[in-house]
Design a protein around this motif. Structure first.
Motif, short mmCIF file in Angstrom:
data_model
loop_
_atom_site.label_atom_id
_atom_site.label_comp_id
_atom_site.label_asym_id
_atom_site.label_seq_id
_atom_site.Cartn_x
_atom_site.Cartn_y
_atom_site.Cartn_z
N UNK A 147 39.78 20.60 -11.23
CA UNK A 147 41.25 20.60 -11.21
C UNK A 147 41.75 21.95 -11.70
N UNK A 148 42.49 22.60 -10.86
CA UNK A 148 43.03 23.90 -11.21
C UNK A 148 44.51 23.76 -11.55
N UNK A 149 44.90 24.33 -12.66
CA UNK A 149 46.30 24.30 -13.06
C UNK A 149 47.07 25.42 -12.37
N UNK A 150 48.25 25.08 -11.90
CA UNK A 150 49.09 26.09 -11.27
C UNK A 150 49.55 27.10 -12.32
N UNK A 151 49.75 28.34 -11.92
CA UNK A 151 50.23 29.36 -12.88
C UNK A 151 51.53 28.92 -13.54
N UNK A 152 51.63 29.10 -14.84
CA UNK A 152 52.81 28.63 -15.58
C UNK A 152 54.08 29.28 -15.08
N UNK A 153 54.02 30.51 -14.61
CA UNK A 153 55.21 31.21 -14.18
C UNK A 153 55.85 30.61 -12.96
N UNK A 154 55.07 29.82 -12.15
CA UNK A 154 55.60 29.26 -10.92
C UNK A 154 56.18 27.86 -11.12
N UNK A 155 56.01 27.29 -12.29
CA UNK A 155 56.53 25.94 -12.54
C UNK A 155 58.02 26.00 -12.82
N UNK A 156 58.71 24.91 -12.48
CA UNK A 156 60.15 24.83 -12.73
C UNK A 156 60.38 24.78 -14.23
N UNK A 157 61.53 25.27 -14.67
CA UNK A 157 61.83 25.25 -16.12
C UNK A 157 61.76 23.83 -16.67
N UNK A 194 53.04 22.55 -15.55
CA UNK A 194 52.36 23.14 -14.39
C UNK A 194 51.61 22.07 -13.60
N UNK A 195 51.75 22.11 -12.29
CA UNK A 195 51.13 21.11 -11.42
C UNK A 195 49.63 21.38 -11.30
N UNK A 196 48.83 20.33 -11.50
CA UNK A 196 47.37 20.46 -11.37
C UNK A 196 46.97 20.21 -9.93
N UNK A 197 46.11 21.08 -9.39
CA UNK A 197 45.67 20.98 -8.00
C UNK A 197 44.17 20.66 -7.95
N UNK A 198 43.83 19.46 -7.46
CA UNK A 198 42.41 19.11 -7.36
C UNK A 198 41.74 19.86 -6.22
N UNK A 199 40.48 20.22 -6.40
CA UNK A 199 39.70 20.89 -5.35
C UNK A 199 38.23 20.59 -5.57
#
Length: 316
Positions: free
Chosen positions: A155-165, A169-174
């Motif tokens: 599970x990869x966490x989305x970069x914090x800077x791209x998350x809404x205030x 951060x959205x986790x992306x499974x792979x």
């Protein structure tokens, strides 16, 4: 961990067997059982021009021609079933269930004329030949990465800077491929045992071919096919006998079609993506035209008699 199909196919023949696209031609490969000849083939004419050629590539090509293919491809899962029947590890009912899982009705398969006939005809001789040829050629082809790799969910966490205030951060499974060290520890001893059995049986065949000098390449190849079919049960027993015990292996290279490793018993297995070399105590045991340190040259009738006059200097 579930053992991969090819590992299972290889390991099947390391137990007791007392009861028992590269260089092959597909048509021949679909007929793995070759009946022993009643008489040896006639030697080529005495006037033919002979050349000394190493026996190894001739034997190697002969064994490839005995290896079954299914829709033009090698199939580790099918061959694990064939080898399971040879060993007695699988029943016909279990094999029929396997075929059913592939949407194949075993009752509709012919006893001959179809590569899958091996799974239903009860012909132990043909099954043994097919299993032996499949194993022997397995170390002369690029290894299947599925033998020693496994899929791992991450599970990869989305970069914090791209998350809404205010949002996490959205986790992306792979899924990623990782080395399966346990599977690899099963593969390496079998690879070494098969390569050593190849050297043993191929050298035995080569020594017999040398007893009939002057045959053509085709005749030597046919002789090698006949000898391997008769020696197939011995070959499978030899794989078991050559299984290393208490040997530590160090991987030198893995990937890109290559598999290179050394053993603490002085062995060095080197498949570079194209060719196999097996060293044993610094002696070339298999590869580069040699078997157990010897070349085993065959006196091959390579050119017909019409070439002979061209080799005599013209008289002036």
């Amino acid at each position: 961990m579930q053992v991969k199909p090819l590992i299972a196919a290889l390991l099947i023949c390391t137990a007791a067997l007392a009861g028992c696209q590269q260089e092959h031609t597909p048509d021949a490969a679909q007929q793995p059982a070759v009946s022993p000849p009643t008489n040896p083939p006639p030697a080529a004419g005495n006037d033919a021009v002979r050349l000394n050629l190493p026996a190894l590539p001739i034997i190697r090509n002969a064994v490839f021609s005995l290896t079954p293919t299914f829709n033009g491809q090698r199939d580790p899962q099918i061959m694990s079933q064939v080898c399971g029947l040879v060993r007695g590890e699988l029943t016909q009912g279990q094999v029929n269930t396997f075929l059913g899982q592939r949407s194949i009705d075993p009752a509709k398969l012919p006893k001959t004329g179809n590569p899958l006939s091996l799974l239903v005809n009860g012909d132990k001789t043909s099954q043994t030949i097919a299993c032996a040829a499949y194993l022997a050629t397995s170390v002369m082809l690029a290894p299947d990465a599925n033998e020693y790799m496994k899929s791992v969910a991450v599970t990869e966490k989305a970069p914090a800077g791209k998350a809404k205030p205010g949002a996490k951060p959205e986790a992306k499974p792979s899924t990623v491929q990782q080395l399966d060290t346990k599977a690899l520890s099963l593969v390496l001893p079998v690879k070494l045992a098969v390569a050593r059995a190849n050297a043993d049986i191929f050298a035995l065949i080569a020594s017999q071919l040398q007893r009939e000098p002057g045959l053509t390449l085709g005749e030597y190849r046919n002789q090698a096919m006949q000898l391997f079919t008769r020696l197939a049960p011995v070959y499978l027993q030899r794989v078991k006998a050559q299984m290393p015990n208490g040997v530590r292996f160090d991987v030198v290279r893995l990937g890109g079609g290559a598999l290179v490793f050394r053993g603490s018993d002085g062995s060095f297995f080197d498949f570079d993506g194209t060719n196999l070399r097996l060293m044993q105590s610094d002696v070339l045991w298999f590869g580069e035209g040699r078997l157990m340190g010897q070349e085993y040259p065959l006196s091959v009738a390579y050119f017909d008699a019409s070439v002979q006059p061209l080799l005599v200097p013209a008289k002036h």
